[in-house]
Design a protein around this motif. Structure first.
Motif, short mmCIF file in Angstrom:
data_model
loop_
_atom_site.label_atom_id
_atom_site.label_comp_id
_atom_site.label_asym_id
_atom_site.label_seq_id
_atom_site.Cartn_x
_atom_site.Cartn_y
_atom_site.Cartn_z
N LEU A 42 15.46 66.11 24.37
CA LEU A 42 16.67 66.59 23.71
C LEU A 42 16.61 66.13 22.26
CD1 LEU A 42 19.44 67.98 23.82
CD2 LEU A 42 20.41 65.74 24.49
N SER A 43 16.15 67.01 21.38
CA SER A 43 15.99 66.61 19.98
C SER A 43 17.35 66.36 19.34
CB SER A 43 15.21 67.68 19.21
OG SER A 43 14.80 67.19 17.95
N LYS A 44 18.35 67.17 19.67
CA LYS A 44 19.71 66.93 19.16
C LYS A 44 20.36 65.88 20.06
CE LYS A 44 22.71 70.08 20.40
NZ LYS A 44 23.58 71.29 20.32
N GLY A 45 19.92 64.63 19.88
CA GLY A 45 20.22 63.56 20.82
C GLY A 45 21.68 63.20 20.95
N HIS A 46 22.51 63.55 19.97
CA HIS A 46 23.94 63.25 20.06
C HIS A 46 24.63 64.11 21.12
CE1 HIS A 46 23.43 66.59 17.28
NE2 HIS A 46 24.68 66.95 17.54
N ALA A 47 23.97 65.19 21.56
CA ALA A 47 24.53 66.07 22.59
C ALA A 47 24.13 65.62 23.98
CB ALA A 47 24.10 67.52 22.34
N CYS A 48 23.85 64.33 24.12
CA CYS A 48 23.39 63.76 25.39
C CYS A 48 24.41 63.78 26.52
CB CYS A 48 22.85 62.36 25.19
SG CYS A 48 24.04 61.21 24.45
N PRO A 49 25.73 63.89 26.28
CA PRO A 49 26.62 63.97 27.44
C PRO A 49 26.25 65.09 28.41
CG PRO A 49 27.92 63.48 25.50
CD PRO A 49 26.52 63.74 25.03
N ALA A 50 25.71 66.18 27.90
CA ALA A 50 25.26 67.26 28.79
C ALA A 50 24.06 66.82 29.61
CB ALA A 50 24.92 68.50 27.98
N GLN A 51 23.12 66.13 28.98
CA GLN A 51 21.96 65.65 29.73
C GLN A 51 22.36 64.59 30.75
OE1 GLN A 51 18.76 63.87 27.43
NE2 GLN A 51 17.27 64.26 29.06
N TYR A 52 23.26 63.68 30.36
CA TYR A 52 23.71 62.66 31.29
C TYR A 52 24.41 63.29 32.51
CZ TYR A 52 23.03 59.23 27.49
OH TYR A 52 22.50 58.44 26.50
#
Length: 276
Positions: free
Chosen positions: A70-80
């Protein structure tokens, strides 16, 4: 827990809707985070984790896994939300997002969170790492694939375009990248902050095979993933037109929800819109 797999677009859409609630839960509990960009790419993430990629929730470092960055790492809530649902870690962790001493940092960090391949806190650095991983797998003669999601705001970074040159040079046909084109960044309209258009033409000019899709249409997402597997001798770029804040009416296409957590009233309104 074994990896969950879904075949139908109806099931994938239902899963994405449920996980949007988990995205909102995280940023609401923390009163911090990035809901807008998380909601824009979660459909892509669901297609990857529940249909396309091979992953091992009980053994995250299994060498037979496909890799995701996930290069746009601040959007990690979706990955979590996805990783918790898949069983990489307990769902209870989601309520600790951004709250010390959590294992779910505000930007994805691999040394804290099972299932996170690389740390991507600084924008622009995820794609170069994905390129390096893809080169490594080629050297190992592995048949595993690398998937990456980049943002349009971070595509104002020069390092993105250095990586864009490198991947075709090394003929990385094991690399598939989604460009999450929601058109907004923290300071507003991407076109006004620093115009990156025409995006698909730029990637073609750099030597990538390019396909343009609606990033919220699961039929188109799955067709694009199948197409990417047929690309030989060059990396695949899927330019996905998305909506920032997708799924929550008052967040959609609003730059103000880039990095702002909902208060109780907004949280309850959002959950009502995402109810089964």
């Amino acid at each position: 827990m074994s990896q969950q797999k879904l075949e139908s677009v109806v099931d994938l859409a239902a899963k994405a809707k449920a996980l949007r609630r988990d995205v909102l839960l995280q940023v609401y509990r923390a009163q911090s985070g990035h809901p807008g960009g998380s909601l824009s790419w979660i459909d892509i993430g669901v297609a990857l984790y529940y249909h396309e990629m091979t992953v091992f929730p009980g053994d995250p470092a299994n060498p037979a896994r496909d890799r995701f960055v996930l290069s746009k790492g601040h959007a990690c809530p979706a990955q979590y939300a996805i990783l918790a649902d898949q069983g990489f870690f307990p769902k209870a962790w989601l309520e600790t997002f951004r709250q010390y001493p959590t294992k779910l940092q505000g930007h994805a960090e691999n040394h804290y969170t099972p299932g996170v391949e690389v740390t991507t806190g600084s924008l622009g650095q995820g794609l170069p790492q994905a390129v390096g991983i893809a080169i490594g797998l080629k050297v190992q003669k592995s048949d595993r694939r690398v998937y990456c999601v980049v943002g349009d705001g971070e595509s104002q970074e020069g390092v993105i375009w250095e990586a864009a040159m490198s991947a075709p040079h090394h003929k990385l046909d094991n690399l598939c990248v989604f460009h999450d084109l929601n058109g907004l960044q923290i300071d507003g309209d991407v076109k006004k902050v620093m115009n990156i258009n025409p995006v698909p033409d730029k990637w073609r000019a750099f030597g990538w095979a390019v396909k343009e899709i609606d990033g919220h249409d699961f039929t188109q997402i799955l067709e694009a993933l199948a197409w990417a597997r047929t690309v030989k001798g060059q990396p695949a770029m899927i330019c996905a037109r998305t909506v920032k804040g997708k799924g929550v009416s008052f967040m959609e296409n609003q730059a103000g929800w880039h990095g702002v957590a909902p208060k109780q009233d907004d949280y309850e309104k959002a959950l009502a819109e995402l109810a089964d």
